[in-house]
Design an enzyme around this catalytic site. Sequence first.
Site, mmCIF file in Angstrom:
data_model
loop_
_atom_site.group_PDB
_atom_site.id
_atom_site.type_symbol
_atom_site.label_atom_id
_atom_site.label_comp_id
_atom_site.label_asym_id
_atom_site.label_seq_id
_atom_site.Cartn_x
_atom_site.Cartn_y
_atom_site.Cartn_z
ATOM 1 C CG HIS A 143 9.852 27.436 -8.777
ATOM 2 N ND1 HIS A 143 9.642 27.919 -7.515
ATOM 3 C CD2 HIS A 143 9.151 28.245 -9.608
ATOM 4 C CE1 HIS A 143 8.847 28.975 -7.574
ATOM 5 N NE2 HIS A 143 8.539 29.199 -8.825
ATOM 6 C CE LYS A 571 0.178 23.962 -1.656
ATOM 7 N NZ LYS A 571 -0.215 24.380 -0.293
#
Length: 912
Positions: A143, A571
């Site tokens: 990532h 999120k």
Amino acid sequence: MAEGDGSLENRPLIEDIRLLGRLLGDVVREHEGEAVFQTVEEIRQLSVAVRLEHDERAGRKLDALLARLSDDTAADVIRAFSYFSFLANIAEDRHTARRREARELNDEPEPASLRATIARLKAPKRIAALLEHAHVAPVLTAHPTEVQRRSVLNAARAIAELIAQRDGPLTARQLQENEQALLGRITQLWQTRLIRTTRLAVADEIDNALSYYQATFLTQVPRLYAELEALLPGARLPSFLRIGSWIGGDRDGNPNVDAATLEGAFARQTEVALQHYLDELQQLGAELSMSSTLTRVTGALQRLAAQSPDRSEHREDEPYRRALMFIYARLAGTLRTLTGVQPLRRELAGAVPYAKASELRADLATVEQSLLRHHGRALVQGRLAALLRAVEVFGFHLATVDLRQSSDKHEAVVAELLRVAGLEPNYSALDEKGRRKVLLQVLNDARSTRVRGAAYSALAEAELGIFEAAARQVEKLGPDALRHCVISHSEEVSDLLEVLVLQKEAGLLTGTLGGEARVALLVVPLFETIADLRNAPRVMKDFFALPGIPQLLLRSGGEQEIMLGYSDSNKDGGVFTSTWELYRAEIALRELFTSMKPPLRLRLFHGRGGTVGRGGGPSHEAILAQPPGTVGGQFRLTEQGEVIASKYAHPDNGRHNLELIVSGVLEASLGAQQGDAPKQFLEAAEALSQAGMKAYRALVYETPGFVDTFYEATPISEIAELNIGSRPAARKSTRAIEDLRAIPWSFSWGQCRVSLPGWYGFGSAVTAFLGRGDRAGKLELLRQMAKEWRFFAALLSNLDMVMAKSDLGIAARYATLVKNQKQGRAIFGAISREWDRTTDALALITGETTRLARNPSLALSLKHRFPYIDPLNYLQVELLRRLRTRKQVSERLKRAIHISINGVAAGLRNSG
């Protein structure tokens, strides 16, 4: 730094930080001049005054000083503070190891250590039985939050070793030489680029990850096994602890990963593993110099030695050396055959390469057994035992690589296969029932769906190509090379069936569902959003209810892995709701698997990130906070971003962090089970979740102008330009929060010291909960939950940690970057009010009015680091303002901003 910054125990840390700071200061003076050094010192002192004394006059003076700095001077100052944070981290890591060593010397192992855990469990037979079928694996991912270059990490390792040397008895001359060596390494750092000038390719990410195997895993994993076996006398443990990787196989949102990338990853992994084994064999050959005139050997060892191409009369009576030369020659041939790479030391000709790692292990076991039977146990317990374990764990593949792709890509490829084959003209238009029917028909037909000679899209060719490459690697390197296919955005049963169809096309699934089908790769659904987590138990129940599916899984290992996404759920709904929905999903999945006949083994794969907003926080505590009955010796977790370097860059730290994962799994699996939380705890958590999610979504998704404010008040756009990963920062080219990857979302909020994903909504949740009557009784309930429920205690601890690293005073400076100041003030005001509510809520529940009251080590660490992180934030705001208001911007200014991002991430020790 004042003398009162720590106890006698912390004095070595303070001395190391002062030494490294002094040497860095000398380097800054030498390279940039006295004026720059004095500027650095003045900014540091003003920052300390602002933080500790809340001195408004110092704040105004600091603002004026920063505004006067030229771009070049600002860049030098940023580099100085960034490197100090970097060096302070090294000193802290060494001090952590120093304290651990002191406890071991005093026979006081830390509570989370394997030694303490095994002593506490008092069940060596149960532990050994658990580990017979256990599977524990940290999985390294690529990532885009790892901001340290490999050159910088290598220098860090060298500095760490030099700092460690100073703990031993050294003469005055040796101390002076050590200090000179440190000065040299810090000079090297100052003259080395902190950031990359080009974006990383996947091949670069592979090489970066491999450096952790070379530095830590290949040597420390076998050592951990040896320590564990010493604590469980008589046990020969299977290799339950392995290291996984997504690098080279993770295609979700990364168009740069394909079949060639996967095969390239395995070529490099094989090269690293086999070169390590060859080096160890060379060392063993030097050590096992025994003469047959002085000790006997087994017949098997003698036969092995007789096959050696070595005919030197000098080694005629040295059967172990001749046997090892034969093994070396075979392994060198294997390296050449599998990778095309020449061994560093050429072998004698004439040996047949190994076909698989088990053959190498069998030859090494022959050496081991001969030594054990002829008074050579002491010779086994060092290098040979470690090499045997390494070959068993790492094989020829080094790391088990996962495949990952988004479900919509799988769907598109399957739809194309069905259309071209004339089986279903519009698969994507079918409802779920229709899709399942078609897919089951395909899986019950042994014939390929792919039409020979037909033209397929680039997407279909690429997706089929990577499954075919996976099949080749499994054939070449064994079943442990690839074992998992992760499906992002899993929403329905058809998402799982589609991957089985693709495996069938590549030969990874053989037979038919109605027959004796077997599948090579576990189909691992990844449930990410709040809705997906709530839906997960139903999806899995429907999957297992399909004819032939349970039998397929039983024939293919009897296990099912399910991945839980921490990032997107956060999120989507905020930290409390995300954590709570994960907990609920785990309980429901546990109940489903418990009821299954015949039983399947459940393994949960936790997609944790570096920040609390992405499931981060101490791994050991997180494992213990899992619902009862959901671990059972099965645990995989992702390791991402800065976390990989902070945990595994140094061998001792790496082994310690692996030990914490293993001890956590043992404790969670075999410790005194708390049982499911009381009903009133669960009801309270649900109420908190609903209120917290409402507050979070009101800000992030329902507040006009929030998206603009986010993009203008954080360095999200500048982060996207950093060359820190091969993957784009967003899934789609829009500014919508929904399309932004969770990693840069968390990274950006961390940079501006708000860390919003890690805490926002909790204060409103508690306020609403306490406001619905019987405030005193409900407050007492929350306090009881904090004391008696590991889930809630771990959540509070993580909230405490993330708020301790946040600073709304600094965040207010970023708010001044918003173009619409009225809008920016309104949104920042909402954040500030929620901050106050969350602070009050934590104080009410825990009784603690200061951050990190129960974590004095981290509190001391932050106290040391903030004077050097805060200036980076102040400078970052100033330079972002220049970048966004000037018509022409120098490359030096852009680089300075990127270095400040690097420095803040390193200083806070978490990014995405």
